[in-house]
Write a protein that holds these residues in place. Structure first.
Motif, PDB file in Angstrom:
ATOM      1  N   PRO A   1       0.820  -1.213   0.000  1.00  0.00           N
ATOM      2  CA  PRO A   1       0.000   0.000   0.000  1.00  0.00           C
ATOM      3  C   PRO A   1       0.858   1.268   0.000  1.00  0.00           C
ATOM      4  O   PRO A   1       0.608   2.198  -0.765  1.00  0.00           O
ATOM      5  CB  PRO A   1      -0.788  -0.116   1.308  1.00  0.00           C
ATOM      6  N   LEU A   2       1.892   1.288   0.862  1.00  0.00           N
ATOM      7  CA  LEU A   2       2.749   2.478   0.929  1.00  0.00           C
ATOM      8  C   LEU A   2       3.403   2.755  -0.425  1.00  0.00           C
ATOM      9  O   LEU A   2       3.353   3.884  -0.926  1.00  0.00           O
ATOM     10  CB  LEU A   2       3.817   2.285   2.019  1.00  0.00           C
ATOM     11  N   GLU A   3       3.989   1.711  -1.035  1.00  0.00           N
ATOM     12  CA  GLU A   3       4.665   1.902  -2.329  1.00  0.00           C
ATOM     13  C   GLU A   3       3.687   2.333  -3.419  1.00  0.00           C
ATOM     14  O   GLU A   3       3.983   3.225  -4.216  1.00  0.00           O
ATOM     15  CB  GLU A   3       5.375   0.601  -2.747  1.00  0.00           C
ATOM     16  N   ASN A   4       2.500   1.715  -3.431  1.00  0.00           N
ATOM     17  CA  ASN A   4       1.487   2.098  -4.419  1.00  0.00           C
ATOM     18  C   ASN A   4       1.102   3.559  -4.265  1.00  0.00           C
ATOM     19  O   ASN A   4       1.066   4.313  -5.231  1.00  0.00           O
ATOM     20  CB  ASN A   4       0.226   1.228  -4.254  1.00  0.00           C
ATOM     21  N   LEU A   5       0.809   3.959  -3.025  1.00  0.00           N
ATOM     22  CA  LEU A   5       0.318   5.323  -2.806  1.00  0.00           C
ATOM     23  C   LEU A   5       1.410   6.355  -3.071  1.00  0.00           C
ATOM     24  O   LEU A   5       1.137   7.430  -3.608  1.00  0.00           O
ATOM     25  CB  LEU A   5      -0.258   5.472  -1.397  1.00  0.00           C
ATOM     26  N   VAL A   6       2.646   6.028  -2.706  1.00  0.00           N
ATOM     27  CA  VAL A   6       3.750   6.956  -2.983  1.00  0.00           C
ATOM     28  C   VAL A   6       3.942   7.073  -4.500  1.00  0.00           C
ATOM     29  O   VAL A   6       4.109   8.172  -5.041  1.00  0.00           O
ATOM     30  CB  VAL A   6       5.047   6.499  -2.279  1.00  0.00           C
ATOM     31  N   PHE A   7       3.866   5.930  -5.194  1.00  0.00           N
ATOM     32  CA  PHE A   7       4.004   5.932  -6.657  1.00  0.00           C
ATOM     33  C   PHE A   7       2.960   6.853  -7.300  1.00  0.00           C
ATOM     34  O   PHE A   7       3.293   7.752  -8.075  1.00  0.00           O
ATOM     35  CB  PHE A   7       3.866   4.491  -7.186  1.00  0.00           C
ATOM     36  N   PHE A   8       1.680   6.632  -6.949  1.00  0.00           N
ATOM     37  CA  PHE A   8       0.618   7.438  -7.563  1.00  0.00           C
ATOM     38  C   PHE A   8       0.680   8.887  -7.080  1.00  0.00           C
ATOM     39  O   PHE A   8       0.447   9.814  -7.851  1.00  0.00           O
ATOM     40  CB  PHE A   8      -0.763   6.822  -7.296  1.00  0.00           C
ATOM     41  N   GLY A   9       1.031   9.076  -5.809  1.00  0.00           N
ATOM     42  CA  GLY A   9       1.156  10.436  -5.283  1.00  0.00           C
ATOM     43  C   GLY A   9       2.214  11.227  -6.032  1.00  0.00           C
ATOM     44  O   GLY A   9       2.036  12.408  -6.337  1.00  0.00           O
ATOM     45  N   ASN A  10       3.324  10.562  -6.360  1.00  0.00           N
ATOM     46  CA  ASN A  10       4.399  11.236  -7.100  1.00  0.00           C
ATOM     47  C   ASN A  10       3.960  11.643  -8.499  1.00  0.00           C
ATOM     48  O   ASN A  10       4.358  12.688  -9.006  1.00  0.00           O
ATOM     49  CB  ASN A  10       5.644  10.350  -7.171  1.00  0.00           C
ATOM     50  N   ILE A  11       3.122  10.809  -9.121  1.00  0.00           N
ATOM     51  CA  ILE A  11       2.614  11.168 -10.453  1.00  0.00           C
ATOM     52  C   ILE A  11       1.883  12.508 -10.381  1.00  0.00           C
ATOM     53  O   ILE A  11       1.993  13.342 -11.270  1.00  0.00           O
ATOM     54  CB  ILE A  11       1.662  10.067 -10.995  1.00  0.00           C
TER      55      ILE A  11
ATOM     56  N   VAL B   1       4.665  13.201   0.310  1.00  0.00           N
ATOM     57  CA  VAL B   1       3.834  12.089  -0.176  1.00  0.00           C
ATOM     58  C   VAL B   1       3.859  10.881   0.763  1.00  0.00           C
ATOM     59  O   VAL B   1       2.824  10.229   0.943  1.00  0.00           O
ATOM     60  CB  VAL B   1       4.215  11.752  -1.640  1.00  0.00           C
ATOM     61  N   GLU B   2       5.019  10.608   1.388  1.00  0.00           N
ATOM     62  CA  GLU B   2       5.082   9.434   2.272  1.00  0.00           C
ATOM     63  C   GLU B   2       4.153   9.589   3.471  1.00  0.00           C
ATOM     64  O   GLU B   2       3.433   8.661   3.836  1.00  0.00           O
ATOM     65  CB  GLU B   2       6.515   9.194   2.758  1.00  0.00           C
ATOM     66  N   GLN B   3       4.196  10.803   4.065  1.00  0.00           N
ATOM     67  CA  GLN B   3       3.344  11.064   5.212  1.00  0.00           C
ATOM     68  C   GLN B   3       1.869  10.970   4.833  1.00  0.00           C
ATOM     69  O   GLN B   3       1.054  10.383   5.537  1.00  0.00           O
ATOM     70  CB  GLN B   3       3.676  12.450   5.789  1.00  0.00           C
ATOM     71  N   ARG B   4       1.551  11.550   3.676  1.00  0.00           N
ATOM     72  CA  ARG B   4       0.160  11.511   3.177  1.00  0.00           C
ATOM     73  C   ARG B   4      -0.270  10.047   2.965  1.00  0.00           C
ATOM     74  O   ARG B   4      -1.375   9.655   3.336  1.00  0.00           O
ATOM     75  CB  ARG B   4       0.085  12.308   1.872  1.00  0.00           C
ATOM     76  N   ALA B   5       0.643   9.226   2.392  1.00  0.00           N
ATOM     77  CA  ALA B   5       0.327   7.815   2.130  1.00  0.00           C
ATOM     78  C   ALA B   5       0.093   7.062   3.441  1.00  0.00           C
ATOM     79  O   ALA B   5      -0.892   6.326   3.580  1.00  0.00           O
ATOM     80  CB  ALA B   5       1.455   7.170   1.324  1.00  0.00           C
TER      81      ALA B   5
ATOM     82  N   ALA C   1      -7.340   6.747  -5.081  1.00  0.00           N
ATOM     83  CA  ALA C   1      -8.162   7.700  -5.837  1.00  0.00           C
ATOM     84  C   ALA C   1      -8.158   9.104  -5.223  1.00  0.00           C
ATOM     85  O   ALA C   1      -8.407  10.082  -5.926  1.00  0.00           O
ATOM     86  CB  ALA C   1      -9.595   7.175  -5.943  1.00  0.00           C
ATOM     87  N   ILE C   2      -7.855   9.212  -3.912  1.00  0.00           N
ATOM     88  CA  ILE C   2      -7.930  10.534  -3.270  1.00  0.00           C
ATOM     89  C   ILE C   2      -6.562  11.054  -2.824  1.00  0.00           C
ATOM     90  O   ILE C   2      -6.491  12.072  -2.147  1.00  0.00           O
ATOM     91  CB  ILE C   2      -8.909  10.529  -2.065  1.00  0.00           C
ATOM     92  N   ILE C   3      -5.487  10.363  -3.224  1.00  0.00           N
ATOM     93  CA  ILE C   3      -4.132  10.729  -2.755  1.00  0.00           C
ATOM     94  C   ILE C   3      -3.805  12.205  -3.031  1.00  0.00           C
ATOM     95  O   ILE C   3      -3.129  12.858  -2.244  1.00  0.00           O
ATOM     96  CB  ILE C   3      -3.050   9.780  -3.359  1.00  0.00           C
ATOM     97  N   HIS C   4      -4.319  12.745  -4.154  1.00  0.00           N
ATOM     98  CA  HIS C   4      -3.978  14.123  -4.560  1.00  0.00           C
ATOM     99  C   HIS C   4      -5.090  15.112  -4.197  1.00  0.00           C
ATOM    100  O   HIS C   4      -5.130  16.218  -4.745  1.00  0.00           O
ATOM    101  CB  HIS C   4      -3.693  14.157  -6.064  1.00  0.00           C
ATOM    102  N   GLU C   5      -5.959  14.726  -3.268  1.00  0.00           N
ATOM    103  CA  GLU C   5      -7.077  15.572  -2.833  1.00  0.00           C
ATOM    104  C   GLU C   5      -7.832  16.170  -4.022  1.00  0.00           C
ATOM    105  O   GLU C   5      -7.878  17.395  -4.188  1.00  0.00           O
ATOM    106  CB  GLU C   5      -6.580  16.671  -1.888  1.00  0.00           C
ATOM    107  N   PRO C   6      -8.435  15.297  -4.835  1.00  0.00           N
ATOM    108  CA  PRO C   6      -9.110  15.778  -6.039  1.00  0.00           C
ATOM    109  C   PRO C   6     -10.333  16.643  -5.728  1.00  0.00           C
ATOM    110  O   PRO C   6     -10.967  16.470  -4.689  1.00  0.00           O
ATOM    111  CB  PRO C   6      -9.540  14.475  -6.735  1.00  0.00           C
ATOM    112  N   GLU C   7     -10.637  17.555  -6.658  1.00  0.00           N
ATOM    113  CA  GLU C   7     -11.802  18.429  -6.480  1.00  0.00           C
ATOM    114  C   GLU C   7     -13.069  17.772  -7.002  1.00  0.00           C
ATOM    115  O   GLU C   7     -14.180  18.172  -6.679  1.00  0.00           O
ATOM    116  CB  GLU C   7     -11.571  19.756  -7.199  1.00  0.00           C
TER     117      GLU C   7
END
Ligand SMILES: Nc1ncnc2c1ncn2[C@@H]1O[C@H](COP(=O)(O)OP(=O)(O)OP(=O)(O)O)[C@@H](O)[C@H]1O
Ligand SMILES: [Mg+2]
Length: 234
Positions: free
Chosen positions: A91-101, A107-111, A144-150
């Motif tokens: 989960p951490l690696e996935n979320l960091v990966f998508f967060g970086n995109i 991003v790590e803290q957010r993940a 889906a919400i890692i980047h705080e979408p509007e």
């Protein structure tokens, strides 16, 4: 905000969407109901810029779908039927990966916070391939919400979730609504639609056949409207 005008989608000589007109205001949570094959997922895929419409116009937060699809991708969070996660990543690696995109800060803290929010901190570093369906769905929601979408586009988000995860998801949707997020949620779950949405639209054969506000948080009200439109029962 989402503004859709005369949207249609044709594939293999078949009209999947036939003239959809819809306006969803900022901060509004709208459920999309309808029978299998009605065109609900196709509508979400068009809005998520994954497939091109045949005709019509879409504005998302004022951005034109045909001209600004890269900017639109940053604004939206899309949860499709499939999780989009990498099996061999945790989960951490996935979320960091998508967060970086998306260029997410810290991003790590957010993940880590998101994994905690969906109740899977214990599995932070386990590969996703060992997860149950509901666990994968929880991480897919976090992705889906890692980047705080509007704008949130959710395709059957409650599928596979246990009661605990359903309330986690509903709290995520409601807390994002408080921040002004606009949500379009495809679902077959009338109870969840009645509980967390402001408004319901019913899609049948690629058209919107009903559009009403939720007045009482009662799924019976939704079922009656649905049966009337979809099954022709009155
Ligand atoms: N790329 C495609 N080419 C041809 N037909 C397609 C394509 N994508 C979807 N369809 C057809 O469009 C119709 C609508 O599909 P869609 O997945 O949008 O339905 P849905 O309302 O999400 O249904 P469900 O409730 O089963 O998820 C179906 O008949 C499907 O077979
Ligand atoms: Mg679908």
């Amino acid at each position: 905000m989402i503004e859709i005008k005369k949207l249609s989608k044709q594939a293999d000589n078949k009209f999947i969407l036939r003239g959809i007109d819809l306006r969803v205001n900022k901060g509004e949570t709208v459920a999309v109901l309808g029978p299998n094959g009605a065109g609900k997922s196709t509508l979400l895929k068009v809005l998520a810029t994954l497939i091109k419409p045949t005709a019509g116009h879409v504005l998302m937060n004022g951005l034109d779908l045909r001209k600004n699809h890269i900017e639109i991708k940053k604004v939206i969070g899309y949860l499709p039927h499939s999780s989009l996660l990498y099996d061999h990543y945790s989960p951490l690696e996935n979320l960091v990966f998508f967060g970086n995109i998306y260029g997410v800060n810290n991003v790590e803290q957010r993940a880590v916070n998101l994994v905690k929010e969906v109740g899977l901190s214990f599995f932070l570093n386990e590969p996703v391939k060992n997860f149950s369906r509901g666990m994968i769905q929880r991480i897919a929601i976090a992705r889906a919400i890692i980047h705080e979408p509007e704008v949130l586009l959710l395709d059957e988000p409650h599928t596979g979730l246990d009661q605990g995860a359903i309330s986690i998801l509903n709290n995520v949707i409601l807390s994002m609504k408080e921040k002004g997020t606009t949500t379009l949620m495809v679902t077959h779950d009338f109870k969840q639609a009645a509980e967390i949405c402001d408004r319901i639209i019913i899609v049948k054969n690629g058209k919107i056949v009903d559009d009403f506000r939720i007045e009482t948080r009662n799924q019976g009200f939704v079922s009656e409207k649905y049966e009337l439109q979809v099954e022709g029962v009155s």
